[in-house]
Design an enzyme around this catalytic site. Structure first.
Site, PDB file in Angstrom:
ATOM      1  N   LEU A 268      -9.439 -13.210   4.051  1.00 38.89           N
ATOM      2  CA  LEU A 268      -9.027 -13.311   5.459  1.00 38.89           C
ATOM      3  C   LEU A 268      -7.765 -14.166   5.557  1.00 38.89           C
ATOM      4  O   LEU A 268      -7.533 -15.041   4.723  1.00 38.89           O
ATOM      5  CB  LEU A 268     -10.152 -13.952   6.289  1.00 38.89           C
ATOM      6  CG  LEU A 268     -11.523 -13.243   6.219  1.00 38.89           C
ATOM      7  CD1 LEU A 268     -12.595 -14.089   6.895  1.00 38.89           C
ATOM      8  CD2 LEU A 268     -11.456 -11.855   6.850  1.00 38.89           C
TER       9      LEU A 268
ATOM     10  N   GLU B  25     -11.066  -0.528  -2.807  1.00 42.39           N
ATOM     11  CA  GLU B  25     -11.964  -1.273  -3.693  1.00 42.39           C
ATOM     12  C   GLU B  25     -12.955  -0.346  -4.398  1.00 42.39           C
ATOM     13  O   GLU B  25     -13.381   0.666  -3.835  1.00 42.39           O
ATOM     14  CB  GLU B  25     -12.731  -2.324  -2.883  1.00 42.39           C
ATOM     15  CG  GLU B  25     -11.802  -3.365  -2.290  1.00 42.39           C
ATOM     16  CD  GLU B  25     -12.421  -4.250  -1.215  1.00 42.39           C
ATOM     17  OE1 GLU B  25     -11.888  -5.354  -0.988  1.00 42.39           O
ATOM     18  OE2 GLU B  25     -13.417  -3.838  -0.590  1.00 42.39           O
TER      19      GLU B  25
ATOM     20  N   THR C 174     -11.582 -10.597  -4.612  1.00 39.51           N
ATOM     21  CA  THR C 174     -11.231 -11.136  -3.291  1.00 39.51           C
ATOM     22  C   THR C 174     -12.005 -12.423  -2.985  1.00 39.51           C
ATOM     23  O   THR C 174     -12.726 -12.940  -3.819  1.00 39.51           O
ATOM     24  CB  THR C 174     -11.505 -10.103  -2.188  1.00 39.51           C
ATOM     25  OG1 THR C 174     -12.891  -9.771  -2.224  1.00 39.51           O
ATOM     26  CG2 THR C 174     -10.702  -8.844  -2.389  1.00 39.51           C
TER      27      THR C 174
ATOM     28  N   LYS D 232      -9.458  -3.162  -7.902  1.00 35.27           N
ATOM     29  CA  LYS D 232      -9.925  -4.209  -6.989  1.00 35.27           C
ATOM     30  C   LYS D 232     -11.440  -4.121  -6.801  1.00 35.27           C
ATOM     31  O   LYS D 232     -11.980  -3.036  -6.604  1.00 35.27           O
ATOM     32  CB  LYS D 232      -9.217  -4.066  -5.650  1.00 35.27           C
ATOM     33  CG  LYS D 232      -9.437  -5.218  -4.689  1.00 35.27           C
ATOM     34  CD  LYS D 232      -8.486  -5.070  -3.517  1.00 35.27           C
ATOM     35  CE  LYS D 232      -8.850  -5.947  -2.352  1.00 35.27           C
ATOM     36  NZ  LYS D 232      -8.010  -5.676  -1.187  1.00 35.27           N
TER      37      LYS D 232
ATOM     38  N   ASP E 200       0.854  -1.190   0.000  1.00 36.01           N
ATOM     39  CA  ASP E 200       0.000   0.000   0.000  1.00 36.01           C
ATOM     40  C   ASP E 200       0.886   1.236   0.000  1.00 36.01           C
ATOM     41  O   ASP E 200       1.774   1.371   0.853  1.00 36.01           O
ATOM     42  CB  ASP E 200      -0.870   0.034   1.261  1.00 36.01           C
ATOM     43  CG  ASP E 200      -2.062  -0.900   1.179  1.00 36.01           C
ATOM     44  OD1 ASP E 200      -3.021  -0.556   0.471  1.00 36.01           O
ATOM     45  OD2 ASP E 200      -2.031  -1.963   1.829  1.00 36.01           O
TER      46      ASP E 200
ATOM     47  N   GLU F 199      -7.225 -12.330  -4.511  1.00 35.32           N
ATOM     48  CA  GLU F 199      -6.645 -12.405  -3.167  1.00 35.32           C
ATOM     49  C   GLU F 199      -7.551 -13.239  -2.278  1.00 35.32           C
ATOM     50  O   GLU F 199      -8.731 -13.412  -2.576  1.00 35.32           O
ATOM     51  CB  GLU F 199      -6.582 -10.999  -2.530  1.00 35.32           C
ATOM     52  CG  GLU F 199      -5.848  -9.958  -3.332  1.00 35.32           C
ATOM     53  CD  GLU F 199      -6.038  -8.553  -2.769  1.00 35.32           C
ATOM     54  OE1 GLU F 199      -6.778  -8.410  -1.760  1.00 35.32           O
ATOM     55  OE2 GLU F 199      -5.473  -7.612  -3.341  1.00 35.32           O
ATOM     56  N   ASN F 200      -6.975 -13.704  -1.174  1.00 32.63           N
ATOM     57  CA  ASN F 200      -7.826 -14.233  -0.106  1.00 32.63           C
ATOM     58  C   ASN F 200      -8.344 -13.050   0.704  1.00 32.63           C
ATOM     59  O   ASN F 200      -7.672 -12.016   0.804  1.00 32.63           O
ATOM     60  CB  ASN F 200      -7.050 -15.213   0.776  1.00 32.63           C
ATOM     61  CG  ASN F 200      -5.716 -14.663   1.253  1.00 32.63           C
ATOM     62  OD1 ASN F 200      -4.915 -14.175   0.462  1.00 32.63           O
ATOM     63  ND2 ASN F 200      -5.469 -14.742   2.549  1.00 32.63           N
TER      64      ASN F 200
ATOM     65  N   ASP G 197      -7.924  -4.290   9.679  1.00 31.90           N
ATOM     66  CA  ASP G 197      -7.115  -3.073   9.822  1.00 31.90           C
ATOM     67  C   ASP G 197      -6.507  -3.030  11.223  1.00 31.90           C
ATOM     68  O   ASP G 197      -7.219  -2.854  12.216  1.00 31.90           O
ATOM     69  CB  ASP G 197      -7.969  -1.819   9.587  1.00 31.90           C
ATOM     70  CG  ASP G 197      -8.310  -1.613   8.117  1.00 31.90           C
ATOM     71  OD1 ASP G 197      -7.733  -2.320   7.275  1.00 31.90           O
ATOM     72  OD2 ASP G 197      -9.141  -0.731   7.814  1.00 31.90           O
TER      73      ASP G 197
END
Length: 516
Positions: A389, A192, A348, A301, A59, A386-387, A107
Site C-alpha cells: 500500500l 501475481e 509484497t 510476483k 505495466d 514491494e510495498n 486500481d
C-alpha cells in the site's frame, strides 16, 4: 593514503547497496494506447532521477497492446514511454500484464482484457476463473484453459508466448541498450501467481478468507480426472469452504479439525496449489524462450496474504493457492520452481508491521515476509519486493529497509542476506510533495547504504549476462520436497539504516563521515 582508504570503504559499502525502483502510475498509457502528457511524465522522472532512484517499473498491458484483434499488436505508445525513461537515464522493469486493471486494491483505472477475448467469454464463460456459486471473474483467464485451443486456434499459453515474442521484436533496440533489466511475467490477477480468491469486484472485504476459484468446467474436469486417477472418483470439489467474507471457524472446511486436515481435503489442496505451480512454470518457460540471450532477468510476483497467517488453517492463503501451514511450506516450492528459470521472486507487503494490523485478522506480515524470503534464499534465487500500500512515513520505510538487509550492513563487504531490489509503489503527486519527497530521498540513500547513486550494477554485485535457457523441468516430487517446514532466518529487530535516526544518530553519522 586517506583517499585509498575512503575508496576501499566505498567499494565495501557498495556491496550493501539495494537498488530502488518506482512503479509508474497504472494509467500512464491510456486504455486507448496513448502516452498522455509526456512532458509532465518527463518532469516527474527527472525529479525521481534527482532523488537517486535506479529505475522505474511499468505495466505493459495485454488489454492495450493486443486490443484490436489476435496478433494485432501496437507498441507505439510504449516505445515513446521507454524512450522517455531512457533519456532520463533510468533503468526499466517491464511487467507482462496479462490481467485486467480494475477490481483490486489500489486500481484507479480500468483496463480490461482485449475485447476479442471477452467476446469469446460471452459464448464460453468457463474461460474465466469461477467460484462455487458460478460467478465469473474476467480479470484473468483460468489456468484451466492454458493448453486449450479456444482463442482463434491458439491456447492461452500460446497467446502469452506470442505477446512476449512480439515485445522482444518491437522493443529490440531498448533491450540492446540495456534499458530493460528485468521482465516480470504476469501469472494471475494483479500480475501475481495466485487465484483471484479475494476480488473486491465480487464484494470481498478485508479480512475475509476468500473463496476457491476452480469451478469452471475445465478445472472441474481436471480435478475429476486427478481424483479418479488417485482411486477416488467419488471426490468432488469443496462445497463447504464458506464465502468471501467468512471467518475460517465458521466454515466446515477451515474450522478446527475441518475438511482441510482430511485425506480428501489434503488431496484437493495439493491439486489446487500444484496447478498454480505448473501454470507458472510453463509460462516462465515460454518467457525464457522469448527472451533467451537478452541481458536481463525474469521475475514472478507472489502475493503477500498476511491475514489469517496466525490461524492454524491459513485460510486466506489456501484459497489463493498457497498451501501453507505451520508444518508445510507453501512458498518454497514456488521458489524452487523459479530456480529452474533463474527467476527473481518478487514479494509484497514489505512495509507492514504486525502491530499495525487488527488482532482479529490474525495477521502476521512480518513473519510471512521472513518465511517467503528465507525460502527464496534457501533455493539460491534472488528475492525482490514491494510495498503493498502507498506509504510516505518513516515507520514504513524503516520496515522496508529492515527486510532489504535483515541482518543489517556489512562494513567489510556483501551482507549474508540482501534483497536484489525493491520497487516502491508508486509515483504520484503525493509522493512528489516536498516533505514526502525529502523523506523519500533519505529512504533511497539508506537503501543505497548511504552511498551515492551507482550507475554500474557490477559494483554492487549484480551481473547481468545474456539470459540462459531454463534448466530441465523439476519433477513434482522434487518440488514437494521443498514443502518441508523450516524456521525462517533470524531478522534484526530494527534496521541499522533508519531514515529517522534522531539527532544523536545523525551526529554520529556525520562524525563517522568526517573520520572516513
Amino acid at each position: 593514503m586517506q583517499a585509498t582508504t575512503t575508496l576501499t570503504y566505498e567499494v565495501k559499502m557498495l556491496r550493501n547497496y539495494v537498488p530502488i525502483f518506482v512503479m509508474l502510475p497504472l494509467g500512464v498509457i491510456t486504455v486507448d494506447n496513448v502516452l498522455e502528457d509526456k512532458d509532465k511524465l518527463v518532469k516527474e522522472l527527472k525529479e525521481l532521477r534527482a532523488a537517486g532512484i535506479d529505475g522505474v517499473m511499468i505495466d505493459v498491458w495485454w488489454g492495450i497492446i493486443e486490443s484490436k484483434g489476435p496478433k494485432q499488436y501496437d507498441w507505439t505508445a510504449y516505445r515513446s514511454l521507454f524512450q522517455a525513461v531512457q533519456e532520463c537515464e533510468l533503468k526499466l522493469q517491464a511487467i507482462m500484464s496479462f490481467h485486467q486493471c480494475g477490481g483490486n486494491v489500489g486500481d484507479v483505472v480500468t483496463i480490461p482484457l482485449p475485447q476479442w477475448v471477452l467476446d469469446i467469454g460471452e459464448s464460453d464463460p468457463d474461460i474465466f476463473y469461477t467460484n462455487l456459486k458460478g460467478n465469473r471473474n474476467p480479470e484473468y483467464l483460468t489456468l484451466g484453459v492454458d493448453n486449450r485451443r479456444l482463442f482463434s486456434g491458439r491456447t492461452a499459453v500460446e497467446i502469452y508466448s506470442d505477446y512476449m515474442k512480439s515485445f522482444r521484436e518491437n522493443i529490440a533496440d531498448f533491450l540492446e541498450t540495456g534499458l530493460i533489466i528485468d521482465i516480470e511475467v504476469g501469472l494471475g490477477p494483479a500480475g501475481e501467481l495466485r487465484y483471484p480468491s479475494y476480488p473486491e469486484s465480487q464484494g470481498w472485504v478485508f479480512p475475509g478468507i476468500g473463496e476457491f476459484q476452480c469451478y469452471d468446467k475445465y478445472l472441474q474436469a481436471d480435478f475429476k480426472e486427478a481424483a479418479t486417477a488417485a482411486g477416488h472418483p467419488e471426490w468432488e470439489l469443496p462445497d463447504n469452504a464458506g464465502e468471501y467474507n467468512d471467518a475460517p471457524e465458521s466454515t466446515e472446511f477451515f474450522k478446527s479439525n475441518g475438511t482441510y486436515l482430511t485425506e480428501k481435503g489434503k488431496f484437493f489442496l495439493t491439486w489446487y496449489s500444484n496447478k498454480l505451480l505448473s501454470h507458472g512454470d510453463q509460462i516462465l518457460d515460454e518467457a525464457n524462450k522469448a527472451f533467451v540471450g537478452c541481458k536481463l532477468k525474469l521475475a514472478a510476483k507472489v502475493s503477500g496474504i498476511h491475514w489469517w497467517y496466525k490461524a492454524d488453517n491459513h485460510a486466506a492463503e489456501l484459497t489463493a493457492g498457497y498451501y501453507n501451514l505451520k508444518d508445510r511450506d507453501g512458498y518454497r516450492p514456488i521458489a524452487r520452481m523459479l530456480s529452474r528459470h533463474r527467476a527473481i521472486l518478487n514479494f509484497t507487503c514489505l512495509e507492514m508491521r504486525d502491530s499495525e494490523q487488527s488482532a482479529d485478522a490474525k495477521s502476521a506480515p512480518q513473519e510471512l515476509v521472513q518465511q517467503v524470503l528465507s525460502g527464496g534464499w534457501r533455493e539460491n534465487i534472488e528475492v525482490a519486493g514491494e510495498n503493498a500500500l502507498s506509504r510516505y512515513d518513516s515507520t514504513a520505510y524503516n520496515q522496508i529497509l529492515l527486510n532489504a538487509r535483515p541482518n543489517g550492513i556489512n562494513r567489510d563487504g556483501q551482507p549474508k542476506l540482501r534483497m536484489y531490489g525493491v520497487t516502491y509503489l508508486r509515483l504520484s503527486d503525493e509522493l512528489l510533495q516536498k516533505p514526502n519527497l525529502n523523506l523519500f530521498k533519505t529512504f533511497v540513500k539508506k537503501m543505497h547504504a548511504d552511498q551515492d547513486y551507482c550507475p554500474d550494477p557490477k559494483k554492487y554485485n549484480h551481473h547481468l549476462g545474456p539470459l540462459e535457457r531454463s534448466k530441465p523441468e523439476i519433477s513434482i516430487e522434487q518440488l514437494m520436497e521443498a514443502t518441508k517446514a523450516e524456521d525462517a532466518f533470524p531478522w534484526d529487530k530494527e534496521t541499522d539504516m533508519s531514515v529517522s535516526g534522531g539527532l544523536l544518530s545523525n551526529l554520529i553519522g556525520k562524525l563517522f563521515s568526517l573520520f572516513k
